[in-house]
Write a protein that holds these residues in place. Structure first.
Motif, mmCIF file in Angstrom:
data_model
loop_
_atom_site.group_PDB
_atom_site.id
_atom_site.type_symbol
_atom_site.label_atom_id
_atom_site.label_comp_id
_atom_site.label_asym_id
_atom_site.label_seq_id
_atom_site.Cartn_x
_atom_site.Cartn_y
_atom_site.Cartn_z
ATOM 1 N N VAL A 15 -1.345 6.353 1.792
ATOM 2 C CA VAL A 15 -1.598 6.670 0.388
ATOM 3 C C VAL A 15 -0.225 6.854 -0.250
ATOM 4 O O VAL A 15 0.476 7.806 0.066
ATOM 5 C CB VAL A 15 -2.431 7.955 0.230
ATOM 6 N N PRO A 16 0.187 5.939 -1.135
ATOM 7 C CA PRO A 16 1.527 6.059 -1.730
ATOM 8 C C PRO A 16 1.640 7.313 -2.592
ATOM 9 O O PRO A 16 0.643 7.931 -2.981
ATOM 10 C CB PRO A 16 1.648 4.797 -2.596
ATOM 11 N N SER A 444 -1.241 -9.500 2.460
ATOM 12 C CA SER A 444 -2.002 -9.004 3.602
ATOM 13 C C SER A 444 -1.504 -7.625 4.024
ATOM 14 O O SER A 444 -0.298 -7.389 4.119
ATOM 15 C CB SER A 444 -1.874 -9.968 4.783
ATOM 16 N N THR A 445 -2.450 -6.721 4.273
ATOM 17 C CA THR A 445 -2.093 -5.396 4.798
ATOM 18 C C THR A 445 -2.587 -5.250 6.239
ATOM 19 O O THR A 445 -2.957 -4.159 6.677
ATOM 20 C CB THR A 445 -2.684 -4.269 3.924
ATOM 21 N N ARG A 446 -2.550 -6.361 6.981
ATOM 22 C CA ARG A 446 -3.080 -6.334 8.346
ATOM 23 C C ARG A 446 -2.148 -5.643 9.348
ATOM 24 O O ARG A 446 -2.500 -5.527 10.522
ATOM 25 C CB ARG A 446 -3.385 -7.764 8.815
ATOM 26 N N GLN A 447 -1.011 -5.167 8.900
ATOM 27 C CA GLN A 447 -0.200 -4.362 9.819
ATOM 28 C C GLN A 447 -0.821 -2.978 9.998
ATOM 29 O O GLN A 447 -0.419 -2.227 10.871
ATOM 30 C CB GLN A 447 1.229 -4.234 9.323
ATOM 31 N N PHE A 448 -1.842 -2.687 9.154
ATOM 32 C CA PHE A 448 -2.558 -1.420 9.251
ATOM 33 C C PHE A 448 -3.958 -1.644 9.832
ATOM 34 O O PHE A 448 -4.516 -2.734 9.721
ATOM 35 C CB PHE A 448 -2.663 -0.769 7.875
ATOM 36 N N ARG A 452 -6.932 -5.134 4.847
ATOM 37 C CA ARG A 452 -7.366 -6.378 4.208
ATOM 38 C C ARG A 452 -6.239 -6.894 3.303
ATOM 39 O O ARG A 452 -5.359 -7.594 3.764
ATOM 40 C CB ARG A 452 -8.655 -6.144 3.402
ATOM 41 N N THR A 453 -6.281 -6.530 2.027
ATOM 42 C CA THR A 453 -5.290 -7.074 1.103
ATOM 43 C C THR A 453 -4.816 -6.017 0.103
ATOM 44 O O THR A 453 -5.484 -5.015 -0.122
ATOM 45 C CB THR A 453 -5.862 -8.252 0.299
ATOM 46 N N GLU A 454 -3.676 -6.300 -0.476
ATOM 47 C CA GLU A 454 -3.163 -5.591 -1.642
ATOM 48 C C GLU A 454 -2.737 -6.656 -2.644
ATOM 49 O O GLU A 454 -2.538 -7.819 -2.278
ATOM 50 C CB GLU A 454 -1.993 -4.692 -1.247
ATOM 51 N N THR A 455 -2.607 -6.279 -3.898
ATOM 52 C CA THR A 455 -2.184 -7.200 -4.939
ATOM 53 C C THR A 455 -0.665 -7.271 -5.018
ATOM 54 O O THR A 455 -0.010 -6.235 -5.146
ATOM 55 C CB THR A 455 -2.724 -6.758 -6.310
ATOM 56 N N THR A 456 -0.134 -8.480 -4.930
ATOM 57 C CA THR A 456 1.243 -8.713 -5.353
ATOM 58 C C THR A 456 1.191 -9.138 -6.806
ATOM 59 O O THR A 456 0.602 -10.170 -7.128
ATOM 60 C CB THR A 456 1.914 -9.814 -4.516
ATOM 61 N N ARG A 457 1.777 -8.342 -7.681
ATOM 62 C CA ARG A 457 1.815 -8.690 -9.109
ATOM 63 C C ARG A 457 3.000 -9.624 -9.330
ATOM 64 O O ARG A 457 4.143 -9.173 -9.468
ATOM 65 C CB ARG A 457 1.919 -7.428 -9.964
ATOM 66 N N THR A 458 2.720 -10.911 -9.341
ATOM 67 C CA THR A 458 3.778 -11.915 -9.424
ATOM 68 C C THR A 458 4.531 -11.868 -10.743
ATOM 69 O O THR A 458 5.753 -12.037 -10.779
ATOM 70 C CB THR A 458 3.182 -13.316 -9.226
ATOM 71 N N ASN A 500 3.274 -3.383 2.839
ATOM 72 C CA ASN A 500 3.474 -2.072 3.446
ATOM 73 C C ASN A 500 2.531 -1.021 2.871
ATOM 74 O O ASN A 500 2.715 0.184 3.099
ATOM 75 C CB ASN A 500 4.925 -1.618 3.271
ATOM 76 N N GLY A 501 1.519 -1.487 2.116
ATOM 77 C CA GLY A 501 0.525 -0.566 1.562
ATOM 78 C C GLY A 501 1.002 0.171 0.338
ATOM 79 O O GLY A 501 0.432 1.205 -0.040
ATOM 80 N N LYS A 502 2.065 -0.337 -0.313
ATOM 81 C CA LYS A 502 2.645 0.370 -1.446
ATOM 82 C C LYS A 502 2.671 -0.480 -2.714
ATOM 83 O O LYS A 502 3.609 -0.420 -3.502
ATOM 84 C CB LYS A 502 4.045 0.873 -1.089
#
Length: 620
Positions: A15-16, A444-448, A452-458, A500-502
């Motif tokens: 949890v950031p 991808s947040t599969r290191q946890f 599943r996934t997080e958004t990369t805001r391009t 990294n979940g952040k």
């Protein structure tokens, strides 16, 4: 090393901190706001995060959710329901994904009808049997936990999604769907064959529990085809799975109440390992590169009017009369990367036209009949209207670019192919629309554990500056390249943080889901908050995809694009979907702008290279 052997070593999704997330959010909205709007959002964020403020209260509630979650605060508590199952729009086009698979190296050019029924061809049946058997091979490897644990430089990553694919089915429910319970490994010993909107149970093990071979499956498929002349055909119930989720829920409830046979047939389909479709449309779908494979992409997205599909099934292998192969699947149990990896494996071995058989004793295919009435007929008629509307509005295509690929990006540009392609998408969109938009890329947040996934805001102020410079003739090549590299660096940093979940999106979602009735905050009510999460560009990259012609999924918004891309060494492929009804988007036009963006980026880069390096670049 067993497939799930490292699961216990994986950390939980973090949890950031509030400051991390709000800072990232405020940076992400800069290209979408006026200076006054940005200052107002900053003031609201400061108020939200102040000591004793609502943000601090929500953060503590979310930390308690995390404490109660055995694996992952987001996945255990909310993810599938909020991201997928509460969304009531039809799965067709809106949610399900497709993969167009390459033809065989020695793919026939002439196709002979089967003796059993001229609507199907011998090669179609042989290839379907072969690839079904290849997938069954993989399934046995997976179920025995002999699929290797995937790793990155940081260590092993979560393999849980591999347990969420074979045998999985989504069940329509009022308000929020569910996944049918499927243990791992699945106890099912059969698949379902779909032909002429009829469903057949195909046992893939003999009565003495031996796995059948290609030749056995071919024989069973032909047996089912032959049965079409003798059975009483059921209504095309599969069309109902393409309808609005509430409509399908109502239709399914009516079916199971109408007759016990219907629940038996439904559960047989739902518990199958996967579905195989033999499509019998007389004229094969065109696979025309000069037309951006639009015809084939449409078939992958929605088929011929939604026929011969079971959209709720996590995995469907679909074969046309000329042997073309499409994989189509339901998105909620796992992300499309997992079936893409599996399809890339099973496609490699060519079809044996004289496939071996075990000659084992096996039950004949069982027709799964449905009892229907006038109410069901009305439901099917309504579903057909929904499908026709969706299909006619879906503007699909594969933007195929072979002037250079990831080899060039890595060796000449010395940049991440993924980040480079994201900037090309940004520039293509800016060329077409004239302004930036919120852009989603899957991280991808599969290191946890169970990640599943997080958004990369391009979209960033850096990517916006790059796009403006590329459209400004007064800006020199050196400055454009400098801005491109800054945009790529910003993108990669955000992507790293997200993995990294952040990232900011999942955390903000969790905070909002912790709101109690009557609680609210101006930060969430600002128009830019909604605008920044309305991803008119919804994008996701896979891998090189040399065995794929293209991949795709639907746009998230009526005036947006859904883009799935493959970064091959020599070829870049973008599966694009938009809506014909939109007055601002066009898949074909966007494809042209995207190609021009890729050409402009190369030209700009090479203007800054020494002469000797330009010669090297010209060969790539």
């Amino acid at each position: 090393m067993a497939t799930l052997s490292m699961q216990h070593t994986l950390p939980k999704l973090p949890v950031p901190s509030l400051d991390e997330t709000l800072g990232k959010y405020l940076r992400s909205i800069e290209p979408l706001t006026t200076p006054e709007e940005l200052e107002r959002s900053k003031a609201l964020a400061k108020d939200f995060a102040k000591p004793g403020g609502l943000g601090q209260i929500l953060q503590q509630r979310l930390l308690d959710v995390d404490r109660a979650a055995p694996h992952n605060w987001l996945d255990d508590t909310w993810w599938i329901s909020k991201a997928y199952h509460e969304w009531r729009e039809p799965l067709l086009v809106n949610s399900n994904w497709y993969i167009l698979m390459r033809n065989e190296i020695n793919h026939p050019t002439e196709f002979y009808p089967t003796i059993e029924n001229p609507a199907f061809t011998t090669f179609q049946v042989k290839r379907a049997a072969h690839l079904a058997q290849q997938l069954l091979d993989y399934t046995e490897t997976l179920f025995s936990q002999n699929v290797a644990v995937e790793k990155t430089r940081a260590g092993p990553i979560c393999m849980n999604q591999y347990t969420q694919l074979i045998g999985f089915t989504r069940i329509p429910q009022h308000g929020c769907d569910r996944l049918a319970y499927t243990p791992f490994p699945s106890p099912s010993k059969y698949i379902v064959l779909i032909i002429n909107d009829q469903f057949f149970k195909i046992n893939v093990y003999s009565k003495d529990n031996k796995r059948l071979l290609d030749g056995d499956l071919e024989r069973l498929f032909l047996n089912a085809i032959k049965q079409l002349d003798h059975i009483k055909a059921s209504a095309p119930v599969g069309l109902l799975t393409c309808d609005h989720r509430d409509a399908w829920t109502k239709a399914r409830e009516h079916l199971v109440v109408l007759d016990p046979k219907n629940r038996e047939s439904l559960q047989t389909i739902e518990n199958a390992l996967f579905c195989v479709t033999l499509d019998s449309t007389a004229e094969a779908t065109k696979a025309d590169r000069s037309d951006d494979f639009a015809d084939w992409a449409k078939f992958g997205m929605h088929g011929h009017g939604g026929h011969n599909r079971w959209c709720d099934k996590s995995l469907n292998l679909i074969f046309e009369r000329d042997g073309k192969f499409v994989c189509h699947g339901e998105h909620s149990p796992c992300d499309a990367l997992i079936p893409a990896v599996i399809m890339d494996i099973i496609i490699r071995k060519p079809t044996d036209l004289n496939a071996p058989s075990t000659n084992a004793i096996v039950d004949a295919p069982q027709h799964l009949a449905f009892v229907t009435d006038t109410t069901t007929e009305e439901h099917i008629k309504a579903a057909s209207v929904t499908i026709e509307t969706l299909s006619k509005n879906s503007d699909c295509g594969i933007v195929y670019f072979d002037e250079y690929g990831s080899d060039y990006v890595k060796k000449v540009v010395k940049a991440s192919p993924d980040a480079y392609m994201q900037m090309a998408i940004q520039l293509g969109y800016y060329k077409q629309i004239g302004q930036p938009c919120a852009t989603y890329e899957t991280a991808s947040t599969r290191q946890f554990r169970n990640g599943r996934t997080e958004t990369t805001r391009t979209l960033s102020k850096e990517s916006f500056a790059f796009c403006k410079a590329m459209q400004d003739p007064s800006v020199k090549a050196e400055e454009r390249v400098k801005l491109l590299r800054a945009a790529i660096a910003a993108h990669q940093q955000y992507q790293k943080d997200a993995a990294n979940g952040k990232g900011c999106d999942r955390h903000l979602l969790g905070l909002r889901l912790c709101l109690q009735p009557g609680e609210s905050h101006g930060l969430f009510q600002e128009p830019v908050f909604t605008k920044s999460a309305s991803f008119l560009l919804s994008t996701s990259g896979l891998f090189a995809g040399d065995n794929f012609v293209g991949t795709g999924f639907g746009a998230m918004y009526p005036d947006g694009y859904g883009i799935n891309y493959l970064a091959g060494g020599k070829t870049l492929k973008f599966g694009v979907e938009s809506k014909f009804e939109s007055k601002v988007t066009s898949t074909k036009e966007f494809g042209n702008y995207l190609r021009q963006a890729l050409r402009d980026m190369r030209s700009t880069i090479e203007q800054t290279l020494p002469e000797d390096q330009r010669k090297i670049a010209a060969k790539l």
